[in-house]
Write an enzyme that holds these catalytic residues in place. Structure first.
Site, PDB file in Angstrom:
ATOM      1  N   SER A  20     -21.383  -3.718  62.818  1.00 16.09           N
ATOM      2  CA  SER A  20     -21.788  -4.934  62.121  1.00 16.09           C
ATOM      3  C   SER A  20     -23.259  -5.248  62.358  1.00 16.09           C
ATOM      4  O   SER A  20     -23.724  -5.284  63.490  1.00 16.09           O
ATOM      5  CB  SER A  20     -20.945  -6.115  62.595  1.00 16.09           C
ATOM      6  OG  SER A  20     -19.624  -6.001  62.158  1.00 16.09           O
ATOM      7  N   HIS A  76     -21.811 -13.215  62.518  1.00 10.60           N
ATOM      8  CA  HIS A  76     -20.622 -13.162  63.379  1.00 10.60           C
ATOM      9  C   HIS A  76     -20.858 -12.386  64.670  1.00 10.60           C
ATOM     10  O   HIS A  76     -20.096 -12.516  65.627  1.00 10.60           O
ATOM     11  CB  HIS A  76     -19.408 -12.616  62.617  1.00 10.60           C
ATOM     12  CG  HIS A  76     -19.421 -11.145  62.384  1.00 10.60           C
ATOM     13  ND1 HIS A  76     -19.756 -10.569  61.170  1.00 10.60           N
ATOM     14  CD2 HIS A  76     -19.125 -10.105  63.195  1.00 10.60           C
ATOM     15  CE1 HIS A  76     -19.657  -9.259  61.251  1.00 10.60           C
ATOM     16  NE2 HIS A  76     -19.274  -8.949  62.475  1.00 10.60           N
ATOM     17  N   ASP A  93     -23.100 -14.703  56.226  1.00  9.28           N
ATOM     18  CA  ASP A  93     -22.885 -13.899  57.428  1.00  9.28           C
ATOM     19  C   ASP A  93     -24.141 -13.143  57.834  1.00  9.28           C
ATOM     20  O   ASP A  93     -24.097 -11.953  58.132  1.00  9.28           O
ATOM     21  CB  ASP A  93     -21.716 -12.927  57.238  1.00  9.28           C
ATOM     22  CG  ASP A  93     -21.247 -12.324  58.571  1.00  9.28           C
ATOM     23  OD1 ASP A  93     -21.543 -12.932  59.621  1.00  9.28           O
ATOM     24  OD2 ASP A  93     -20.611 -11.258  58.554  1.00  9.28           O
TER      25      ASP A  93
END
Length: 377
Positions: A229, A116, A150
């Site tokens: 992230s 992402h 992801d």
């Protein structure tokens, strides 16, 4: 004790203490000269002592220099070792951009991060810029990415980087100390400390059904914020045990807080390692499937196979194991299944070809069967 009043009975200024009869006590000229002489003598003595001598005697003031020792394995030691291998990522496209973190997994420029973080740049032919901890900047290319897990692998044109050691997330225990390193809100090299709060948390991330990621996550209370992230979650030896990927936030009724509330989630490194290897070798990753369609609207305990003719994939693992539409799956490889998401996460945590025991309920009768997971398309 009352405060002095202007124009009150005490006629002296407020900074001069008044005598009991209301008048100030003043010092005579002779006494003032004597006090000045004494004060000068005292000042000379202390001035001489501070310069190292007093009445002919040398005085040495000791000075202690304290050295801070950071033992091997301390948070400071681990941070110093790991931070050089953690990078900041800025992905941009005509429709916007995003920032995140990544870390070196091979010395010749391979970097692991979240899908992402780079997805928008990937789908809109954008740019991915990587900044090393020493400030060097590179343009990265995408080696492969997988929305299901992801995860993504990107590469920069350099060699001689220090790859991080990958640990064993299966051996992690609740309560183990962990450190998260990344670039929250663009603040590169940020280090936060916490513990493993829980294991095998079923976490669903993504904005659309086709891009949803189902993570069999490690939960931590180490502060993780937007921008973390893709960064590493390391254990007390400095080995990576997870890829920081998601945070829980408070709802609108709590003020829409989007920062850390002590509920962060990381992809276990054992899963990330398998996926990264596949992405490097093939440019894409495979994942195991059961061969069923799940009723995602079912609200009871367990995961219910959809009640329609297309719910069971012909010739798939479930069909071969005797499962039927409408069956309620309650356990998967010994793990209790409470929701549809938990079943998907449990399946994704396995490998293609794994044999697992599955417990289900049909017409109020509980039964077990063994399924062999195959690769999804």
């Amino acid at each position: 004790m009352t405060s002095p009043q202007i124009g009150g009975p005490n006629t002296g200024p407020w900074w001069v203490p008044a005598s009991r009869n209301g008048k100030a006590n003043f010092i005579t000229r002779a006494n003032a000269i004597l006090l000045a002489f004494v004060a000068g003598l005292v000042g000379a003595i202390f001035g001489a002592s501070s310069s190292g001598s007093l009445f002919g005697q040398s005085i040495n003031l000791s000075r202690v220099t304290n050295s801070v020792e950071r033992a091997p394995g301390s948070v400071a030691d681990l941070a110093q070792r790991v931070i050089p291998s953690v990078v900041s990522i800025e992905a941009s496209s005509k429709d916007g951009g995003s920032t995140g973190t990544g870390f070196v997994i091979e010395s010749n420029g391979y970097i692991l991060t979240n899908n992402h973080v780079i997805a928008e740049a990937a789908t809109n032919n954008g740019d991915i810029d990587v900044t090393l901890n020493n400030g060097q900047k590179y343009v990265a290319k995408i080696i492969g990415r997988d929305a299901s897990y992801d995860l993504a692998v990107i590469k920069i044109a350099t060699t001689g980087l220090t790859a991080l050691q990958l640990g064993d997330s299966d051996k992690v225990a609740v309560g183990d100390s962990v450190i998260a390193i990344g670039s929250p809100l663009g603040l590169s090299g940020t280090v936060t400390l916490g513990i493993i709060s829980a294991k095998d948390r079923a976490v669903t991330a993504g904005e659309t059904g086709s891009d949803n990621s189902f993570i069999n996550a490690l939960q931590t209370d180490a502060a993780i914020n937007p921008g973390n992230s893709g960064g590493p979650l390391i254990d007390s030896t400095g080995a990576v045990i997870g890829v920081n990927s998601a945070i829980a936030t408070l709802g609108s009724s709590f003020g829409s807080q989007s920062g850390s509330i002590g509920l962060g989630f990381a992809i276990p490194i054992n899963q990330a390692r398998k996926t990264a290897d596949q992405l490097i070798k093939n440019g894409k990753a495979t994942y195991p499937v059961l061969g069923v369609s799940i009723d995602m609207k079912f609200e009871g305990d367990g995961a219910r196979i959809a009640a329609n003719d297309k719910a069971i994939l012909p010739g798939g693992p479930a069909a071969k194991a005797g499962l039927k539409a409408g069956d309620l799956i309650t356990k998967f490889d010994g793990r209790t299944i409470n929701t549809s998401e938990e079943l998907i996460v449990a399946i994704r945590s396995k490998s293609v070809g794994d044999k697992v025991q599955l417990t289900y309920i049909r017409n109020d009768v509980t039964a077990t069967t063994t399924v062999t997971l195959t690769a999804g398309k």
